[in-house]
Enzyme design. Structure first.
Site, PDB file in Angstrom:
ATOM      1  N   GLY A  86     -38.584  27.221  64.730  1.00  0.00           N
ATOM      2  CA  GLY A  86     -38.033  26.179  63.902  1.00  0.00           C
ATOM      3  C   GLY A  86     -39.035  24.567  63.062  1.00  0.00           C
ATOM      4  N   GLY A  88     -41.047  22.059  63.599  1.00  0.00           N
ATOM      5  CA  GLY A  88     -41.848  21.511  64.373  1.00  0.00           C
ATOM      6  C   GLY A  88     -42.628  20.108  63.125  1.00  0.00           C
ATOM      7  CE  LYS A 109     -46.837  23.811  57.161  1.00  0.00           C
ATOM      8  NZ  LYS A 109     -47.935  24.920  55.976  1.00  0.00           N
ATOM      9  CG  ASP A 121     -49.506  15.478  66.292  1.00  0.00           C
ATOM     10  OD1 ASP A 121     -49.009  16.999  65.781  1.00  0.00           O
ATOM     11  OD2 ASP A 121     -50.558  15.453  66.400  1.00  0.00           O
ATOM     12  N   GLY A 122     -45.740  16.807  65.369  1.00  0.00           N
ATOM     13  CA  GLY A 122     -45.136  17.276  64.367  1.00  0.00           C
ATOM     14  C   GLY A 122     -45.786  16.711  63.301  1.00  0.00           C
ATOM     15  CG  ASP A 248     -43.554  31.926  62.320  1.00  0.00           C
ATOM     16  OD1 ASP A 248     -43.888  32.833  63.474  1.00  0.00           O
ATOM     17  OD2 ASP A 248     -44.051  31.372  62.547  1.00  0.00           O
ATOM     18  CG  ASN A 249     -46.109  32.169  59.557  1.00  0.00           C
ATOM     19  OD1 ASN A 249     -45.894  31.058  59.610  1.00  0.00           O
ATOM     20  ND2 ASN A 249     -47.671  32.159  60.480  1.00  0.00           N
TER      21      ASN A 249
HETATM   22  P1  AMP Z   1     -47.634  27.342  61.700  1.00  0.00           P
HETATM   23  O1  AMP Z   1     -48.858  27.924  62.878  1.00  0.00           O
HETATM   24  O2  AMP Z   1     -47.629  26.592  61.342  1.00  0.00           O
HETATM   25  O3  AMP Z   1     -46.784  28.683  61.405  1.00  0.00           O
HETATM   26  O4  AMP Z   1     -46.235  27.343  63.032  1.00  0.00           O
HETATM   27  C1  AMP Z   1     -45.746  27.200  64.593  1.00  0.00           C
HETATM   28  C2  AMP Z   1     -45.106  27.142  65.127  1.00  0.00           C
HETATM   29  O5  AMP Z   1     -45.185  26.040  65.501  1.00  0.00           O
HETATM   30  C3  AMP Z   1     -43.838  26.667  63.679  1.00  0.00           C
HETATM   31  O6  AMP Z   1     -42.426  26.697  64.613  1.00  0.00           O
HETATM   32  C4  AMP Z   1     -44.196  24.607  63.896  1.00  0.00           C
HETATM   33  O7  AMP Z   1     -43.289  24.070  63.087  1.00  0.00           O
HETATM   34  C5  AMP Z   1     -44.828  24.469  64.836  1.00  0.00           C
HETATM   35  N1  AMP Z   1     -46.013  23.977  64.607  1.00  0.00           N
HETATM   36  C6  AMP Z   1     -47.163  24.063  63.786  1.00  0.00           C
HETATM   37  N2  AMP Z   1     -48.040  22.938  64.232  1.00  0.00           N
HETATM   38  C7  AMP Z   1     -47.185  21.657  65.048  1.00  0.00           C
HETATM   39  C8  AMP Z   1     -47.530  19.986  65.316  1.00  0.00           C
HETATM   40  N3  AMP Z   1     -48.222  19.806  64.535  1.00  0.00           N
HETATM   41  N4  AMP Z   1     -46.361  19.653  65.752  1.00  0.00           N
HETATM   42  C9  AMP Z   1     -45.363  20.541  65.930  1.00  0.00           C
HETATM   43  N5  AMP Z   1     -45.118  21.522  65.463  1.00  0.00           N
HETATM   44  C10 AMP Z   1     -46.175  22.278  65.335  1.00  0.00           C
HETATM   45 MG    MG Z   2     -45.534  28.457  59.998  1.00  0.00          MG
END
Ligand code: AMP
Ligand code: MG
Length: 491
Positions: A86, A88, A109, A121-122, A248-249
């Site tokens: 989801g 995040g 983002k 930390d979002g 997911d990507n």
């Molecule tokens: P990504 O590596 O950007 O494809 O993210 C993979 C998952 O990790 C997704 O569900 C993102 O929302 C979550 N995510 C990545 N970085 C963060 C962050 N700093 N805080 C919260 N969720 C994160």
């Molecule tokens: Mg992603």
């Protein structure tokens, strides 16, 4: 400001598709980059957004009509299934319909935690935000389907990674943010009704030509496979390595999405990997077609109950669609590489071998992928440029036999040399986002709040097929000591 007219179709889907979540305000937002041409293309009030961009693109001020949501999705990460990921750290502000009728998501983002954040930390750091800005816009300029960059803001707040870094928020524009992993989220819960609702939404939004067909869910697998096959062929054509092709990507729209540790190859080697987290080379340059097919198989699995009521039949039909992915990819790749080599529409049996021999030459001679094709375009205009091409090879003498074979082949094509050279230059870029240039720009912004290199790089990359002699150094591969061997997602 002229109001943005939102039409939030995803937020009208069932409540289990997302959570309603607002961005968390930040301390001192500053607009560091705004994509005015993109805003205008979307029919937005560019002047007002430029003026109020710090508040709007940080999430501090919500625009009327925006219905912020964090989307649910799952995904296979490096082959391991994670049933709940989801958004995040991303929040979809809403959808706008462009003057030309195309619907676009606007997403922040790095805008703070959501119910999907797990331990994260979002937030996002300035480096990855600027990297996504540079690379996604460069991909667009290269003519490759991709999400776009509308804005970047710094937050005035630190983020804590291995070190303390300046925080930033990226505003992304996409045909949609629906991923293979979105389907997997519902499949993992055995929720066929939601899969059907999602598939119908995707058909309506991205593949309207399938609506009403009895076998539309099978056709959807084929249609997504077709766009992904074409997309990955085009990635390979410019030496792009996505770096994290988790399910997911992978966007079902066929756009390149989620620019993490992505990078462009300098020296040609199909095994090239940059991402620090990809230790097995799963997502190496040359593996991308195979991974694309693997991801399509994961999509097909989620749709099995809708493809046929008899499970055995459904599997057979889905398998055929997955097999067709590779055939589709091969067709697209042949078209891409033939254009890059200046071969005309009339195919010959020998072409496959000519292509293979060229790539083998680049590999054996440790040649720069991008420059080799660019200089070959010059050589297409006349033999006078052969030496410049040959000088890219470890042993320049080794170019001769292939070049004569190529010329033999071209002599049977109808085009004139100059015409051919022009067509080749239109598909063989002079400029790609070279890793060492990207890292240099990110370092200056991160360490000294100096955005001048970031600006310059964006400007050069906006016209990748023009020679731009004033920026010749941006076309050069890294000098010894300048090479960047690893990239990080920095999440
Ligand atoms: P990504 O590596 O950007 O494809 O993210 C993979 C998952 O990790 C997704 O569900 C993102 O929302 C979550 N995510 C990545 N970085 C963060 C962050 N700093 N805080 C919260 N969720 C994160
Ligand atoms: Mg992603």
């Amino acid at each position: 400001m002229a109001p943005i007219i939102f039409d939030n179709s995803y937020a009208r889907l069932p409540e289990n598709f997302f959570t309603r979540t607002e961005p968390t305000p930040v301390a001192a937002p500053r607009l560091v980059k705004f994509n005015r041409p993109l805003a205008l293309e979307m029919g937005l009030d560019a002047d007002a957004l430029e003026r109020d961009g710090a508040a709007v693109f940080s999430g501090n001020r919500l625009l009327a009509g925006s219905e912020p949501i964090a989307m649910a999705y799952a995904g296979h990460q490096f082959g391991q299934f994670v049933p709940q990921l989801g958004d995040g750290r991303a929040i979809l502000l809403g959808e706008v319909v462009r003057p030309d009728g195309a619907r676009r998501d606007i997403q922040l983002k790095g805008s703070g935690q959501t119910p999907w954040s797990r331990r994260g930390d979002g937030r996002a750091a300035i480096g990855p935000v600027l990297r996504e800005y540079i690379v996604s816009e460069a991909m667009h300029a290269l003519g490759i389907p991709t999400t776009r960059a509308l804005a970047a803001v710094t937050t005035g707040q630190p983020v804590y990674r291995e070190t303390i870094l300046p925080g930033a928020i990226f505003t992304r524009v996409a045909a949609s943010h629906i991923r293979v992993g979105t389907f997997q989220y519902f499949a993992a819960r055995g929720d066929t009704d939601s899969i059907r609702a999602l598939a119908d939404h995707v058909i309506d939004r991205h593949y309207p030509e399938l609506a009403g067909a009895d076998d539309r869910y099978l056709k959807l697998v084929d249609a997504v496979a077709e766009r992904q096959a074409r997309l990955i062929a085009r990635w390979l054509g410019v030496g792009f390595i996505h770096g994290v092709m988790n399910t997911d990507n992978m966007a079902v729209s066929g756009e390149t999405i989620d620019f993490g540790p992505c990078a462009f190859m300098d020296t040609y080697d199909p095994r090239t990997v940059f991402s620090s987290i990809d230790q097995m080379g799963r997502y190496a340059y040359g593996n991308q077609p195979m991974i694309g097919q693997w991801n399509i198989a994961r999509l097909a699995e989620t749709l099995l109950p809708l493809i046929h009521e008899t499970p055995g039949e459904a599997v057979d039909l889905a398998n055929d669609a997955v097999t067709r992915f590779m055939e589709r990819f091969q067709e697209h790749w042949k078209a891409v590489i033939r254009a890059k080599l200046g071969l005309g529409v009339q195919e010959e049996d020998e072409d496959t071998d000519l292509i293979r021999a060229f790539l083998a030459l680049l590999y054996e001679q440790k040649a720069d992928f991008t420059l080799s094709f660019r200089r070959l375009s010059d050589a297409a205009a006349g033999e006078g440029a052969d030496a410049t091409f040959a000088s890219l090879l470890a042993d320049p003498q080794s170019a001769g036999p292939w070049l004569s074979r190529w010329r033999q082949r071209l002599s049977r094509d109808e085009r004139l040399p100059d015409q051919r050279a022009t067509m080749m230059r239109a598909v063989n870029p002079a400029f790609i986002p070279r890793n060492h240039k990207v890292e240099e720009a990110l370092a200056a912004a991160t360490e000294n709040q100096d955005f001048s290199l970031f600006e310059a790089l964006n400007d050069v990359l906006a016209r990748p097929f023009e020679d731009q002699p004033a920026f010749a150094s941006y076309a050069e591969p890294p000098k010894p000591g300048e090479e960047v061997l690893q990239t990080f997602c920095g999440t």
